[in-house]
Design a protein around this motif. Sequence first.
Motif, short mmCIF file in Angstrom:
data_model
loop_
_atom_site.label_atom_id
_atom_site.label_comp_id
_atom_site.label_asym_id
_atom_site.label_seq_id
_atom_site.Cartn_x
_atom_site.Cartn_y
_atom_site.Cartn_z
N VAL A 26 -33.74 52.99 -33.91
CA VAL A 26 -33.18 54.33 -33.71
C VAL A 26 -33.63 54.82 -32.34
O VAL A 26 -34.80 55.15 -32.14
N THR A 27 -32.70 54.85 -31.40
CA THR A 27 -33.03 55.13 -30.00
C THR A 27 -32.91 56.62 -29.71
O THR A 27 -31.87 57.23 -29.98
N PRO A 28 -33.97 57.23 -29.15
CA PRO A 28 -33.87 58.63 -28.74
C PRO A 28 -32.78 58.79 -27.68
O PRO A 28 -32.69 58.00 -26.75
N GLN A 29 -31.96 59.82 -27.84
CA GLN A 29 -30.89 60.09 -26.90
C GLN A 29 -31.13 61.45 -26.24
O GLN A 29 -31.50 62.41 -26.90
N GLY A 30 -30.90 61.52 -24.95
CA GLY A 30 -31.06 62.78 -24.24
C GLY A 30 -31.27 62.54 -22.76
O GLY A 30 -31.65 61.44 -22.35
N GLU A 31 -30.97 63.53 -21.97
CA GLU A 31 -31.16 63.41 -20.53
C GLU A 31 -32.65 63.36 -20.21
O GLU A 31 -33.46 64.05 -20.84
N GLY A 32 -33.02 62.56 -19.22
CA GLY A 32 -34.40 62.56 -18.76
C GLY A 32 -35.36 61.76 -19.60
O GLY A 32 -36.57 61.99 -19.53
#
Length: 242
Positions: free
Chosen positions: A67-73
């Motif tokens: 489960v890959t964290p998604q988000g800018e930066g």
Amino acid sequence: MASLDKPPVGTTTARWRFPDIHPEGRKYVLIAGAIAFLSLFVWDFITWPLVFLTVGVAAFFRDPVRVTPQGEGLIVSPADGLITMIERVPLPPELRGPQALGEARMVRVSVFMSVFDVHVNRTPIAGTIRHVIYISGKFMNADFDKASDENERQHFVVEDRAGLRVGFTQIAGLIARRIVAFTKAGDMVVAGQRIGLIRFGSRVDVFLPEGYAAEVALGQRAIAGETILARRSGTQAVGVAQ
């Protein structure tokens, strides 16, 4: 107000399952299993050791869902293993220049994979793969600092839609004898996507761009595609399974 005894709308129940075996490793599992089976008719006293060897080969090539964290930066770990180095270093020659990562020294985060770790590697950010550079070399212990310059290795540069570039390097180890790439220059990838593997113990280095701070500590264990190695201040994350 959401009910405390019910999951949010749109969620499902997660269940544990045995990890898949990556296609790259299935032929090795079949070979080991066939040898174990044939030993029943020749040297049956070594059958059980060969069965355990087959299980070990299957475990080495396991490919669990992450489960890959998604988000800018966010920069996620490309490898399972132990965080062995966090230091500012000169870039490898192959990652220098205006078309790669520039000339400035960068913070390098090194993840060491033992033979017991998952060896499928994943991209630390989403974007387009700009460079894949393979360098032949030695097979010394990947935990040595000089392995970055002398061992067989493969460099990647990924550029996101905002123009941020992140470089990372697969480094073969003492036992590892082959680096396998699943992607090539020009491919578009999502964060946490499988990009390759290294057989039988190795290391992956990630070079953090300026403005990103390491979120891990020496001695911490990282999980490929899940552990956040670094982040830009003020960023948040949600998870996507792959």
